[in-house]
Write an enzyme that holds these catalytic residues in place. Structure first.
Site, short mmCIF file in Angstrom:
data_model
loop_
_atom_site.label_atom_id
_atom_site.label_comp_id
_atom_site.label_asym_id
_atom_site.label_seq_id
_atom_site.Cartn_x
_atom_site.Cartn_y
_atom_site.Cartn_z
CB VAL A 1 3.30 -66.42 9.84
CG1 VAL A 1 4.42 -65.39 9.97
CG2 VAL A 1 3.76 -67.62 9.02
CG ASP B 1 -0.47 -54.49 -0.42
OD1 ASP B 1 -1.71 -54.44 -0.29
OD2 ASP B 1 0.26 -55.18 0.32
CE1 TYR C 1 -5.78 -67.75 2.29
CE2 TYR C 1 -5.67 -69.67 3.73
CZ TYR C 1 -5.07 -68.55 3.16
OH TYR C 1 -3.76 -68.25 3.48
CE LYS D 1 -3.12 -69.04 0.28
NZ LYS D 1 -1.95 -68.28 -0.24
CG ASN E 1 3.01 -62.68 0.37
OD1 ASN E 1 3.02 -63.50 1.28
ND2 ASN E 1 2.55 -61.43 0.53
CG ASP F 1 -8.02 -54.70 -7.45
OD1 ASP F 1 -7.78 -55.83 -7.00
OD2 ASP F 1 -9.18 -54.24 -7.54
CB THR G 1 1.07 -61.21 10.48
OG1 THR G 1 -0.20 -61.88 10.28
CG2 THR G 1 2.17 -62.02 9.79
#
Length: 250
Positions: free
Chosen positions: A191, A44, A158, A162, A93, A70, A193
């Site tokens: 989800v 991360d 995005y 995907k 992920n 990165d 978060t």
């Protein structure tokens, strides 16, 4: 994750890498694999969140290891995986769903979004495949999204990335299958978060729940339960497909 959640003996001691593991769904994945007794490494760029997660999870025997990386930098990916060593399970992920319109897209922004959401998955996969082949197999789990299936607004790049991940998953499953490497794709719905909550008003959140067949909020632990199964030997003949966890959102 509940006390009655499954434990997979085949995951104990396995070296697992989770990208984007410092927060959100990724943090739930890290916690779930630690609970399985796996050797967990996560990548991360969120240093403070990731360091706190690594400190709070695990026991005297099992601690997750945070690597600042990165994922837009292919050389950094290669160096990080060389440091980690042979990997049994890779969970691709990491991603970023910043909102944007077509009018806002520039060539530079296009390249940046593809790097954040798609390109790194290829280079992380490339880094782990040689050792997986030598070991006789492994599991690679990519994260897709329900967004492009629903055509949600303000996410054109995005959703493009995907959608590409699902095609990439099928292509890699075919190429790597003869070496015993399974490649699957998890397709989450919405989800709960902290990041997702910033995009929705309470009314907008209720609209999503109303559109689901199951009237509840999906949590990171729910997604992790599916990923654990796909990573385990119990899923030894699961490859080349998408596996949905969206509460029937249509």
């Amino acid at each position: 994750m509940g006390v009655n959640s499954a434990i997979y003996p085949s995951l104990k001691g396995k070296r697992v890498v989770v990208t984007g593991g410092g927060s959100g769904i990724g943090a739930g994945l890290v916690e779930a694999f630690v609970r399985q007794g796996a050797e967990v490494h996560f990548l991360d760029i969120l240093d403070s969140e990731s360091e706190k997660l690594a400190e709070t999870l695990g026991d005297e025997h099992t601690h997750p290891v945070f690597h600042h990386c990165d994922l837009k930098d292919a050389a950094a990916i290669a160096a990080t995986f060389e440091k980690i060593g042979p990997v049994h399970v890779l969970v691709n992920n990491a991603g970023n769903d910043d909102r944007h319109t077509l009018e806002q897209v520039t060539p530079e922004y296009f390249e940046d979004r593809m790097s954040v959401n798609l390109r790194h998955m290829i280079f992380c996969t490339k880094a782990v495949v040689p050792a997986m082949k030598a070991a006789g197999g492994g599991a690679i789990i990519n994260f897709g999204s329900i967004s492009w299936h629903l055509g949600l607004p303000d996410l054109v790049l995005y959703e493009t990335a995907k959608a590409g991940i699902e095609g990439m998953t099928r292509a890699l499953a075919r190429e790597l299958g003869p070496d015993g490497i399974r490649v699957t794709c998890v397709t989450p719905g919405n989800v709960k978060t902290p990041r997702q909550m910033k995009w929705y008003t309470p009314e907008g959140e209720q609209e999503i729940v109303d559109a689901q067949c199951l009237k509840g909020r999906i949590e990171p632990a729910d997604v992790a339960s599916l990923v654990l199964f796909l990573a385990s030997d119990d899923a030894r003949f699961c490859t080349g497909h998408e596996y949905w966890i969206d509460a029937g959102w249509r």
